[in-house]
Design a protein around this motif. Structure first.
Motif, PDB file in Angstrom:
ATOM      1  N   LYS B 249       0.834  -1.199   0.000  1.00 32.13           N
ATOM      2  CA  LYS B 249       0.000   0.000   0.000  1.00 32.13           C
ATOM      3  C   LYS B 249       0.874   1.257   0.000  1.00 32.13           C
ATOM      4  O   LYS B 249       0.618   2.204  -0.751  1.00 32.13           O
ATOM      5  N   ASP B 250       1.915   1.248   0.836  1.00 29.67           N
ATOM      6  CA  ASP B 250       2.800   2.407   0.906  1.00 29.67           C
ATOM      7  C   ASP B 250       3.526   2.628  -0.421  1.00 29.67           C
ATOM      8  O   ASP B 250       3.634   3.749  -0.898  1.00 29.67           O
ATOM      9  N   MET B 251       4.027   1.530  -0.987  1.00 26.68           N
ATOM     10  CA  MET B 251       4.761   1.681  -2.250  1.00 26.68           C
ATOM     11  C   MET B 251       3.836   2.186  -3.347  1.00 26.68           C
ATOM     12  O   MET B 251       4.230   2.966  -4.205  1.00 26.68           O
ATOM     13  N   ARG B 252       2.581   1.730  -3.298  1.00 24.68           N
ATOM     14  CA  ARG B 252       1.621   2.110  -4.338  1.00 24.68           C
ATOM     15  C   ARG B 252       1.116   3.545  -4.148  1.00 24.68           C
ATOM     16  O   ARG B 252       1.143   4.344  -5.062  1.00 24.68           O
ATOM     17  N   LEU B 427      -7.162 -14.940  -2.174  1.00 27.88           N
ATOM     18  CA  LEU B 427      -6.301 -13.835  -1.727  1.00 27.88           C
ATOM     19  C   LEU B 427      -6.017 -12.838  -2.854  1.00 27.88           C
ATOM     20  O   LEU B 427      -5.631 -11.705  -2.599  1.00 27.88           O
ATOM     21  N   ASP B 428      -6.217 -13.253  -4.108  1.00 31.00           N
ATOM     22  CA  ASP B 428      -6.004 -12.338  -5.239  1.00 31.00           C
ATOM     23  C   ASP B 428      -6.698 -10.985  -5.049  1.00 31.00           C
ATOM     24  O   ASP B 428      -6.047  -9.939  -5.127  1.00 31.00           O
ATOM     25  N   PRO B 429      -8.043 -10.994  -4.791  1.00 32.58           N
ATOM     26  CA  PRO B 429      -8.731  -9.694  -4.675  1.00 32.58           C
ATOM     27  C   PRO B 429      -8.226  -8.846  -3.514  1.00 32.58           C
ATOM     28  O   PRO B 429      -8.323  -7.621  -3.576  1.00 32.58           O
ATOM     29  N   VAL B 430      -7.685  -9.482  -2.486  1.00 31.58           N
ATOM     30  CA  VAL B 430      -7.147  -8.710  -1.359  1.00 31.58           C
ATOM     31  C   VAL B 430      -5.995  -7.837  -1.849  1.00 31.58           C
ATOM     32  O   VAL B 430      -5.957  -6.626  -1.612  1.00 31.58           O
ATOM     33  N   VAL B 431      -5.072  -8.469  -2.573  1.00 34.84           N
ATOM     34  CA  VAL B 431      -3.921  -7.720  -3.087  1.00 34.84           C
ATOM     35  C   VAL B 431      -4.392  -6.673  -4.096  1.00 34.84           C
ATOM     36  O   VAL B 431      -3.940  -5.521  -4.084  1.00 34.84           O
ATOM     37  N   GLN B 432      -5.335  -7.083  -4.942  1.00 36.91           N
ATOM     38  CA  GLN B 432      -5.827  -6.142  -5.958  1.00 36.91           C
ATOM     39  C   GLN B 432      -6.462  -4.911  -5.314  1.00 36.91           C
ATOM     40  O   GLN B 432      -6.259  -3.792  -5.777  1.00 36.91           O
ATOM     41  N   GLN B 433      -7.229  -5.130  -4.241  1.00 37.55           N
ATOM     42  CA  GLN B 433      -7.893  -3.978  -3.641  1.00 37.55           C
ATOM     43  C   GLN B 433      -6.893  -3.019  -3.010  1.00 37.55           C
ATOM     44  O   GLN B 433      -7.032  -1.810  -3.148  1.00 37.55           O
ATOM     45  N   VAL B 434      -5.866  -3.578  -2.371  1.00 34.28           N
ATOM     46  CA  VAL B 434      -4.860  -2.716  -1.762  1.00 34.28           C
ATOM     47  C   VAL B 434      -4.188  -1.850  -2.834  1.00 34.28           C
ATOM     48  O   VAL B 434      -3.863  -0.691  -2.594  1.00 34.28           O
ATOM     49  N   LEU B 435      -4.024  -2.415  -4.039  1.00 38.28           N
ATOM     50  CA  LEU B 435      -3.323  -1.673  -5.086  1.00 38.28           C
ATOM     51  C   LEU B 435      -4.230  -0.758  -5.906  1.00 38.28           C
ATOM     52  O   LEU B 435      -3.753   0.152  -6.572  1.00 38.28           O
ATOM     53  N   THR B 436      -5.550  -1.008  -5.885  1.00 37.12           N
ATOM     54  CA  THR B 436      -6.416  -0.175  -6.727  1.00 37.12           C
ATOM     55  C   THR B 436      -7.350   0.736  -5.932  1.00 37.12           C
ATOM     56  O   THR B 436      -7.991   1.604  -6.507  1.00 37.12           O
ATOM     57  N   LYS B 437      -7.458   0.518  -4.613  1.00 36.24           N
ATOM     58  CA  LYS B 437      -8.343   1.372  -3.816  1.00 36.24           C
ATOM     59  C   LYS B 437      -7.522   2.045  -2.737  1.00 36.24           C
ATOM     60  O   LYS B 437      -6.956   1.377  -1.875  1.00 36.24           O
ATOM     61  N   LYS B 438      -7.507   3.372  -2.785  1.00 31.98           N
ATOM     62  CA  LYS B 438      -6.627   4.096  -1.883  1.00 31.98           C
ATOM     63  C   LYS B 438      -7.007   3.886  -0.420  1.00 31.98           C
ATOM     64  O   LYS B 438      -6.154   3.824   0.456  1.00 31.98           O
ATOM     65  N   ASP B 439      -8.322   3.758  -0.151  1.00 36.64           N
ATOM     66  CA  ASP B 439      -8.755   3.665   1.248  1.00 36.64           C
ATOM     67  C   ASP B 439      -8.999   2.219   1.677  1.00 36.64           C
ATOM     68  O   ASP B 439      -9.754   1.959   2.607  1.00 36.64           O
ATOM     69  N   ALA B 440      -8.367   1.261   1.012  1.00 38.01           N
ATOM     70  CA  ALA B 440      -8.581  -0.144   1.360  1.00 38.01           C
ATOM     71  C   ALA B 440      -8.234  -0.389   2.823  1.00 38.01           C
ATOM     72  O   ALA B 440      -7.206   0.064   3.311  1.00 38.01           O
ATOM     73  N   ASP B 441      -9.118  -1.119   3.514  1.00 40.64           N
ATOM     74  CA  ASP B 441      -8.933  -1.397   4.934  1.00 40.64           C
ATOM     75  C   ASP B 441      -8.324  -2.805   5.088  1.00 40.64           C
ATOM     76  O   ASP B 441      -9.023  -3.808   4.944  1.00 40.64           O
TER      77      ASP B 441
END
Lengths: 306, 459
Positions: B249-252, B427-441
């Motif tokens: 998340k930080d890198m993205r 687990l795919d969507p977990v990683v995808q959400q962190v990289l495509t949604k800024k406010d991912a929890d």
């Protein structure tokens, strides 16, 4: 009494004539075809139905589990989103994808001399194999500033869009490609229907002073409305079964934004090896589509030409 | 139902049960398991993985090997089939009893097959053909049970490291001979690469189950696990996985150092990496082959370091393939099969002439000689083998130094044993959400994923 004797004799004579005129050989001729049709077309459907009530990984002995596959897939937390995504795809395809081929067909039919050229051009996308087309479009949708579409946007001073990488844009992007790929083939069907419209009607309209728009509105569309209604139903059924595009473009991502029902079925079957759950969801989808078709039929009966 | 019909039904079901019982019986080692081994008795074995007709060179070499082996072992007859491991059909082949005597399978299989008695115990036979002493004890664990008995022969091993673009490193003012050793450095390097070159400093696999696969790898490198020992529960909902996701998340979002594509599978990411659009990416070293051969990357630009660690060396994710032997094989067949495996996959390591010949053939087929990997054998044997082949090496081995060092220093951690691919898929969507949604929890994402995965593991 007399009547029934006559009927009996008649039917016996009918059977005899039927036999003498080679009715039996007709049956022998048709039988293999019917059997093959039953086995290969309906066999899998029946087998699917059976499978949906079993716990079956196609290795160990199947086990009857009653409705548990159905309750399992219905309780899957991914199902609501997949259903919404599929509906979203269907609605987008209906709003944007449906009018395009119709417009294309009317446009081409209005062209007297160079119609064939547009015909070829519009049908060309249908000739490109879907997988190749999707790989090509992936290239267009490159999210960096140097991607084809983003470069074009750049000419107008618009910032690059992330296309398939954005949960909001991914589905519209997929619909755009699907429309491009499907429009030509559908337009050909409309064109065929348009040739059946009697030219006198246009001539009469022209005599009455109708312009091109009013001719299309008052003559063309009403004349081909039967085909339009059929195509709409086919498209609805087709969009509910969308698979190739999300599978190859996004794999259902980002964050499940393009996970459709068919993609879910695919995952059950080929990633989880859970054929029971996969067929249960397929059966449910088929049921919904049947109901949809019947409802559609009754809703549109008033406008139908037949 | 009439009486006859009922009788027939009962008979049929009895017959079916008997057949089923016979099948179940067939998966345990065959009748002569107590008998002594006669190494000179005539025996016939079937070999899987024969090259397909589109690879004439490989077929010629394969046939040559078979002929040579049969001359050296006149009592053994070798037949071959094209049967090869495929996750979709393998269990059906096992159940159907249509497996050859020997074939390659993936490291993901033995964990389920050993307790199911679908693999024969070959510990004693391995000693007979003098193979055990050479096998790498670390990788051997994958084919061993708790008592240390051996059920297969690992032949090919990979572990995940960090592939990086040396040219981009240089452009960004980084030392291409010093890949990052920990995740803090990865983040810092990625930022620097993006700032100086405009390319993605670091990219992550995210789709077709690879998102979960690489999140698992990162979790391992941070000292975590993904699944409990018995495979019944998920264990990723704790600090290491959270840290991995926070890092992404930080890198993205904070550093903006991950480029713009967040939907990558293995082939797509290798393509962009080869094209110089990515500075660093988690990969096994075989990425070199595809990047250079298929996507035209300059060998000089390719670098491969160890899997970055955090808070101590924890280890790296490992996989590979092994030779399995048909559970129905007799003792004599097992010994013949092991002799074949030894001659095909191991003699080249101990015979200089064979090692050299093998290298020459690989070069003739436009393959790569000397690309580092993990040894299925003892390190000493592997080093000797590499020395013989050094003159023919066509891979810039020095650029793999970081990775090579890690092959002996990092622990090899196997993939999740229960429904690994399903876990990855969820687990795919977990990683995808962190990289495509800024406010991912992240906490919520992991809690949700854990409840989904636990339901699957229990089904």
């Amino acid at each position: 009494m007399a009547l029934s004797i006559r009927n009996d004799a008649q039917s016996r004579r009918g059977l005899l004539t039927w036999y003498r005129s080679g009715g039996l050989s007709a049956i022998f001729f048709a039988l293999p075809l019917v059997l093959i049709f039953l086995y290969f077309s309906w066999g899998p459907i029946v087998r699917g139905l059976v499978l949906s009530f079993q716990k079956n990984n196609l290795v160990t002995t199947p086990e009857w589990v009653g409705w548990s596959n159905f309750s399992y897939v219905l309780a899957d937390p991914q199902l609501p989103q997949a259903t919404l995504n599929t509906l979203y795809f269907a609605v987008l395809a209906l709003i944007f994808g449906f009018p395009v081929p119709l417009f294309l067909a009317v446009f081409i039919s209005e062209l007297r001399t160079t119609g064939w050229l547009y015909n070829v051009l519009s049908y060309l996308p249908a000739v490109v194999p879907p997988v190749a087309a999707i790989l090509l479009w992936k290239f267009f949708y490159d999210p960096s500033g140097t991607g084809v579409f983003n470069t074009i946007l750049g000419w107008f001073g618009i910032d690059p869009l992330s296309w398939l990488n954005s949960p909001n844009l991914a589905m519209p992007a997929i619909v755009l490609e699907a429309t491009w790929a499907g429009a030509g083939a559908t337009a050909i069907i409309y064109l065929a229907a348009l040739t059946g419209v009697r030219t006198e009607l246009y001539e009469a309209a022209e005599l009455d002073g109708a312009g091109i728009w009013s001719r299309v509105w008052h003559v063309t569309l009403p004349q081909i409305r039967g085909i339009i209604l059929i195509m709409m139903l086919l498209q609805l059924i087709g969009t509910f079964q969308v698979f190739t595009e999300p599978f190859l473009f996004t794999g259902g991502g980002p964050d499940n934004a393009t996970t459709t029902i068919l993609l879910l079925i695919y995952r059950y079957a080929f990633i989880n090896g859970d054929f029971g759950a996969a067929t249960a969801l397929s059966v449910l989808l088929a049921g919904v589509l049947c109901v949809l078709s019947v409802v559609y039929h009754f809703l549109t009966r008033r406008w139908s030409t037949t | 139902m009439t009486r006859t019909a009922r009788c027939a039904a009962a008979l049929t079901s009895a017959a079916l049960l008997l057949t089923a019982a016979a099948c179940a019986d067939g998966t345990t080692p065959a009748a002569d398991s107590g008998g002594a081994v006669d190494q000179s008795a005539p025996v016939t074995i079937t070999i899987g993985d024969r090259p397909t007709p589109d690879k004439p060179n490989d077929i010629a070499a394969f046939d040559r090997n078979v002929k040579k082996f049969m001359t050296e072992n006149p009592n053994i007859t070798v037949k071959s089939t094209e049967t090869k491991w495929d996750a979709q059909t393998f269990q059906a082949q096992v159940a159907g009893g249509s497996l050859p005597t020997v074939m390659n399978i993936s490291f993901t299989e033995p964990a389920n097959m050993i307790p199911n008695k679908q693999l024969p115990d070959i510990t004693d036979e391995l000693k007979l053909v003098d193979l055990t002493k050479d096998l790498n004890p670390q990788t051997l664990k994958i084919v061993q049970d708790d008592a240390g008995r051996i059920y297969g022969v690992p032949i090919d091993v990979f572990s995940v490291g960090l592939a990086y673009n040396r040219a981009l490193f240089t452009q960004a003012g980084l030392d291409p001979d010093k890949p990052p050793a920990n995740w803090d450095e990865v983040r810092q390097y990625a930022k620097q690469i993006t700032e100086k070159t405009g390319k993605a400093g670091y990219a992550q696999l995210t789709k077709d189950n690879t998102g979960g696969w690489m999140l698992t790898t990162m979790t391992y490198s941070l000292g975590g696990t993904v699944q409990s020992q018995d495979g019944k529960k998920s264990t990723f909902n704790d600090a290491p996985t959270k840290k991995a996701l926070q890092l992404l998340k930080d890198m993205r979002w904070t550093d903006n150092a991950m480029g713009s594509n967040f939907l990558y599978n293995q082939e797509e990411i290798r393509q962009d990496f080869a094209a110089g659009k990515i500075g660093m990416v988690l990969q096994a070293p075989d990425a070199y082959d595809m990047a250079v051969k298929n996507f035209g990357m300059k060998p000089a630009d390719y670098g491969h370091g160890a899997l970055p660690q955090d808070g101590g060396p924890h280890g790296t994710l490992t996989g590979g393939s092994l030779k399995m032997i048909n559970p129905k094989a007799s003792k004599n067949e097992i010994v013949a099969a092991l002799k074949w495996i030894k001659s095909q996959d191991f003699d080249k390591y101990t015979n200089e002439q064979l090692a050299v010949q093998n290298a020459k053939e690989t070069i003739a087929d436009k393959g790569f000689v000397g690309r580092p990997g993990i040894t299925p054998l003892s390190q000493a044997t592997y080093d000797q083998y590499n020395k013989w082949r050094e003159p023919y090496s066509n891979v810039p081995v020095k650029q793999f130094q970081g990775y090579i060092d890690s092959t002996t220093s990092l622990k090899l951690l196997p993939e999740p044993s229960n429904k690994g691919q399903e876990v990855y898929a969820l687990l795919d969507p977990v990683v995808q959400q962190v990289l495509t949604k800024k406010d991912a929890d992240i906490d919520k994402l992991l809690t949700d994923a854990a409840s989904k995965i636990d339901a699957r593991l229990a089904r």
